[in-house]
Design an enzyme around this catalytic site. Structure first.
Site, PDB file in Angstrom:
ATOM      1  N   CYS A 136      48.334  67.937 107.867  1.00  0.00           N
ATOM      2  CA  CYS A 136      48.977  68.647 108.981  1.00  0.00           C
ATOM      3  C   CYS A 136      48.938  70.160 108.743  1.00  0.00           C
ATOM      4  O   CYS A 136      49.694  70.680 107.917  1.00  0.00           O
ATOM      5  CB  CYS A 136      50.418  68.165 109.124  1.00  0.00           C
ATOM      6  SG  CYS A 136      51.342  69.071 110.373  1.00  0.00           S
ATOM      7  N   CYS A 139      52.205  72.006 109.777  1.00  0.00           N
ATOM      8  CA  CYS A 139      53.324  71.825 108.835  1.00  0.00           C
ATOM      9  C   CYS A 139      53.101  72.658 107.570  1.00  0.00           C
ATOM     10  O   CYS A 139      54.040  73.254 107.054  1.00  0.00           O
ATOM     11  CB  CYS A 139      53.462  70.365 108.407  1.00  0.00           C
ATOM     12  SG  CYS A 139      53.248  69.177 109.715  1.00  0.00           S
ATOM     13  N   ASP A 140      51.877  72.686 107.048  1.00  0.00           N
ATOM     14  CA  ASP A 140      51.669  73.217 105.700  1.00  0.00           C
ATOM     15  C   ASP A 140      50.829  74.490 105.633  1.00  0.00           C
ATOM     16  O   ASP A 140      50.742  75.113 104.578  1.00  0.00           O
ATOM     17  CB  ASP A 140      50.989  72.135 104.834  1.00  0.00           C
ATOM     18  CG  ASP A 140      51.853  70.891 104.742  1.00  0.00           C
ATOM     19  OD1 ASP A 140      53.082  71.048 104.663  1.00  0.00           O
ATOM     20  OD2 ASP A 140      51.302  69.777 104.773  1.00  0.00           O
TER      21      ASP A 140
END
Ligand code: NAP
Length: 314
Positions: A136, A139-140
């Site tokens: 992701c 997200c990261d």
């Protein structure tokens, strides 16, 4: 197992397909509950930007998912934050078993369980998950500001996420096993024009290794010559497609060789009153707009099915 309640319709899964089904089900006055084990929104919440949902020119995936949820909540859709662990089809009603040992019964069930990221299954992938390995970018990606990352894959997801990561990182290597991408032309053109993205064609990711505690190197192999090389990287983002979440699809339901549920044009499976929508269903393309459309189709068809059931019971 306690019999908690009876509904006209139970929807399992709260992505765009499930939430659209919820909107249409409530508009058809069906007593409906949607079961979702995580946060509603589905896979789209992981997309940095969505720019091909008609009439919405550009929105973050998270925001679009929130819009779906808010729209469904405007109709007072009941959302049960629980996991459906089994579905037992019945002649008069279907039963959905929950992870808390309770069960719900309904005339109709819409399965909207979507899919999950496919894994490469190479050494290091599991070991360094969360320590440089990610599925992701939204997200990261933040953790890789001004660093070097590898993106593995050649489809729309890999292309979109590589472009997103290029805005944050110093360098993005797109590792693809063939000499042509599967991604749409518009994304391919953007990749080619992005100076931070370098595509490594005909290249297979063989292993992910650490430097210290975190990802530091990816082992690569030329798929033609077999030549091996090491590539220094701070992160490994893997976007090689996904697999349908078909674990609770009842036995006897028709699925294709890849595990997608086969339905008719009403999104109904071969089991009366059980429908499959969105990324779980076999179809030509997997797009948010099609998931939403599936939800609509299945809810309208379920409403008709429930009406007949009710009439037969009266
Ligand atoms: P995908 O289209 O199935 O592409 C997967 C890519 O990963 C392919 O390039 C494939 O290579 C590669 N791959 C698969 N298994 C691999 C392995 N074991 N090792 C190395 N590479 C591997 O998956 P996706 O990109 O996640 O997209 C899924 C669906 O969602 C598609 O229908 C896509 O169009 C749609 N989608 C649409 C959008 C959009 O329109 N904005 C955004 C995201 C996703 P090969 O090409 O060699 O098979």
């Amino acid at each position: 197992m306690a019999n908690r309640d009876f509904y006209d319709l139970i929807i399992v899964g709260g992505g765009p397909a499930g939430l659209s089904a919820g909107i249409y089900a409530l508009r058809a006055s069906m007593r409906t509950v949607l079961i979702e084990k995580g946060a509603p929104g589905g896979q789209v919440t992981l997309s940095a930007e969505v720019e091909n949902y008609p009439a919405v020119k550009n929105k973050s995936g998270y925001e679009l998912a929130q819009n779906f949820l808010e729209h469904a909540q405007d109709y007072n859709l009941e959302v049960l934050p629980q996991e459906a662990v089994a579905i037992e089809p019945g002649l008069n009603a279907h039963t959905v078993c929950l992870d808390n040992e309770e069960s719900l019964r309904s005339h109709a069930v819409i399965l909207a369980t979507g899919g999950s990221p496919r894994k490469l299954n190479i050494p290091g992938e599991d070991d360094y998950y969360g320590k440089g390995v990610s599925y992701c970018a939204v997200c990261d990606g933040f953790f890789f500001r001004n660093k070097t990352v590898v993106v593995v894959g050649g489809g729309d997801t890999a292309a979109e996420e590589a472009l997103y990561l290029a805005k944050i990182t110093k360098k993005v290597y797109l590792v693809h096993r063939r000499n042509a991408l599967r991604a749409s032309m518009i994304l391919q053109k953007r990749l080619a024009a992005d100076p931070k993205v370098e595509i490594l064609w005909n290249t297979a990711a063989k292993a992910i290794r650490a430097e210290g505690d975190e990802v530091g190197v990816m082992d690569l192999q030329d798929t033609y010559s077999g030549e091996q090389r090491e590539l220094k990287t701070d992160g490994a983002f893997i976007f090689i497609g996904f697999e349908p979440n078909n674990h609770i699809v009842p036995a006897g339901t028709r699925m294709n060789a890849d595990g997608y549920v086969v339905t008719d044009e009403k999104c109904e499976t071969n089991i009366d009153g059980i429908f499959a929508v969105g990324d779980l269903r076999e179809k030509y393309a997997r797009q948010i707009v099609l998931s939403a459309a599936d939800g609509c189709t299945a809810a309208l068809a379920a409403a008709h099915y429930v009406e007949i059931k009710r009439a037969a019971e009266a």
